[in-house]
Design a protein around this motif. Structure first.
Motif, short mmCIF file in Angstrom:
data_model
loop_
_atom_site.label_atom_id
_atom_site.label_comp_id
_atom_site.label_asym_id
_atom_site.label_seq_id
_atom_site.Cartn_x
_atom_site.Cartn_y
_atom_site.Cartn_z
N GLY A 83 4.67 17.30 59.03
CA GLY A 83 4.71 18.00 57.75
C GLY A 83 5.57 17.26 56.74
N PRO A 84 5.57 17.72 55.48
CA PRO A 84 6.21 16.94 54.42
C PRO A 84 7.73 16.83 54.55
CG PRO A 84 5.47 19.08 53.59
CD PRO A 84 4.89 18.92 54.96
N PHE A 85 8.43 17.92 54.83
CA PHE A 85 9.89 17.87 54.84
C PHE A 85 10.44 17.25 56.11
CE2 PHE A 85 9.10 21.41 51.82
CZ PHE A 85 9.73 20.84 50.72
N GLU A 86 10.02 17.74 57.27
CA GLU A 86 10.48 17.13 58.52
C GLU A 86 10.00 15.69 58.63
OE1 GLU A 86 10.34 19.35 62.25
OE2 GLU A 86 9.67 21.09 61.11
N GLY A 87 8.77 15.45 58.22
CA GLY A 87 8.25 14.10 58.28
C GLY A 87 9.07 13.13 57.45
N ALA A 177 9.70 8.43 50.42
CA ALA A 177 9.59 9.09 51.73
C ALA A 177 9.04 10.50 51.57
CB ALA A 177 10.96 9.12 52.41
N PHE A 178 9.57 11.26 50.63
CA PHE A 178 9.08 12.62 50.41
C PHE A 178 7.65 12.61 49.88
CE2 PHE A 178 13.64 13.49 50.48
CZ PHE A 178 13.67 14.64 51.25
N GLY A 179 7.37 11.68 48.98
CA GLY A 179 6.01 11.63 48.42
C GLY A 179 4.97 11.26 49.44
N TYR A 180 5.20 10.20 50.20
CA TYR A 180 4.22 9.76 51.19
C TYR A 180 4.10 10.74 52.36
CZ TYR A 180 3.67 5.24 48.89
OH TYR A 180 3.38 4.25 48.00
N VAL A 198 6.26 17.63 47.03
CA VAL A 198 6.34 16.32 46.39
C VAL A 198 7.47 16.28 45.37
CG1 VAL A 198 5.01 14.58 45.13
CG2 VAL A 198 3.85 16.11 46.71
N ALA A 199 7.98 17.43 44.96
CA ALA A 199 9.01 17.48 43.92
C ALA A 199 10.23 16.61 44.24
CB ALA A 199 9.43 18.92 43.67
N PRO A 200 10.73 16.62 45.50
CA PRO A 200 11.88 15.76 45.79
C PRO A 200 11.62 14.29 45.49
CG PRO A 200 11.60 17.35 47.54
CD PRO A 200 10.39 17.47 46.65
N ALA A 201 10.37 13.86 45.60
CA ALA A 201 10.07 12.46 45.30
C ALA A 201 10.33 12.16 43.83
CB ALA A 201 8.61 12.15 45.65
#
Length: 227
Positions: A83-87, A177-180, A198-201
């Protein structure tokens, strides 16, 4: 330290540097010939590994980065599995570990050879790397000059310090990292992804640009003072 490593470090600087070049070349060849896994099979890996999945993901991701696999692929795969955050978190941890390994290998195998031979402009460039702060590392990492693993090896051959290098590497890697990872999660489970991940990216990119601007102004002031 194993006996093999001790014997390696006793080799002449030119031999160790040649080994470093052969290692990088071998990784490049393997990158071309080894097939990549099917992205659709990645999400099931976490279920099969169970509680060991995060540790395995970080270790495998770091190994792939050291072997010159693009960080984009590693982060996309991590997002698809976790998933996006853990990944993103696991991908950044893998990047930190890979940066430390690549830097250390470059330092042990290549630094002595380079330090003995740099002259003129190359010596000034090496001095610039030696004086670099975190902001300088961020700037180099954000430039599209080479892959993540190759830059880590190269930094080890300079006089750069380890801790600023690691900090700058992680900060520079955070936005993408967050975006991908979010993109990887979207490919694996389109209906489950919340796109605000995606916002953190975007925030990380803004922060990186601010840091680069701050570093650039500091460098200009330092050069003006020296002139």
């Amino acid at each position: 330290m194993t006996a093999t490593v001790r014997r390696l470090l006793r080799q002449p600087a030119a031999v160790r540097f040649a080994i470093l070049l052969l290692l990088v070349a071998a990784c490049g060849v393997l990158l071309l010939v080894v097939p990549r896994p099917d992205p659709s099979e990645l999400p099931g890996l976490a279920d099969r590994l169970g509680t060991a999945a995060p540790v395995a993901a970080v270790a495998a991701g770091a190994l792939l980065l050291v072997a010159l696999v693009p960080r984009t692929f590693v982060t996309l795969a991590s997002g698809a599995i976790f998933g996006p955050f853990e990944g993103a978190a696991y991908a950044l941890t893998a990047a930190l570990l890979a940066a430390a390994v690549g830097f250390t290998v470059g330092r042990l195998l290549g630094r002595e050879f380079v330090a003995e031979r740099v002259r003129g402009r190359l010596a000034r460039l090496d001095g610039w790397f030696t004086r670099q702060s975190v902001f300088g590392v961020i700037t180099v990492r954000l430039l599209p000059i080479a892959g993540f693993g190759l830059v880590s090896y190269g930094y080890g051959t300079t006089g750069a310090r380890l801790l600023p290098f690691l900090a700058g590497s992680v900060i520079a890697a955070a936005p993408s990292a967050f975006g991908y990872a979010a993109v990887g999660a979207a490919v694996a489970s389109p209906g489950d992804v919340q796109w605000f991940a995606v916002a953190p990216a975007g925030l990380g990119l803004i922060a990186s640009l601010v840091l680069v601007r701050h570093w650039w102004r500091a460098e200009r002031r330092r050069r003006a003072a020296e002139g």
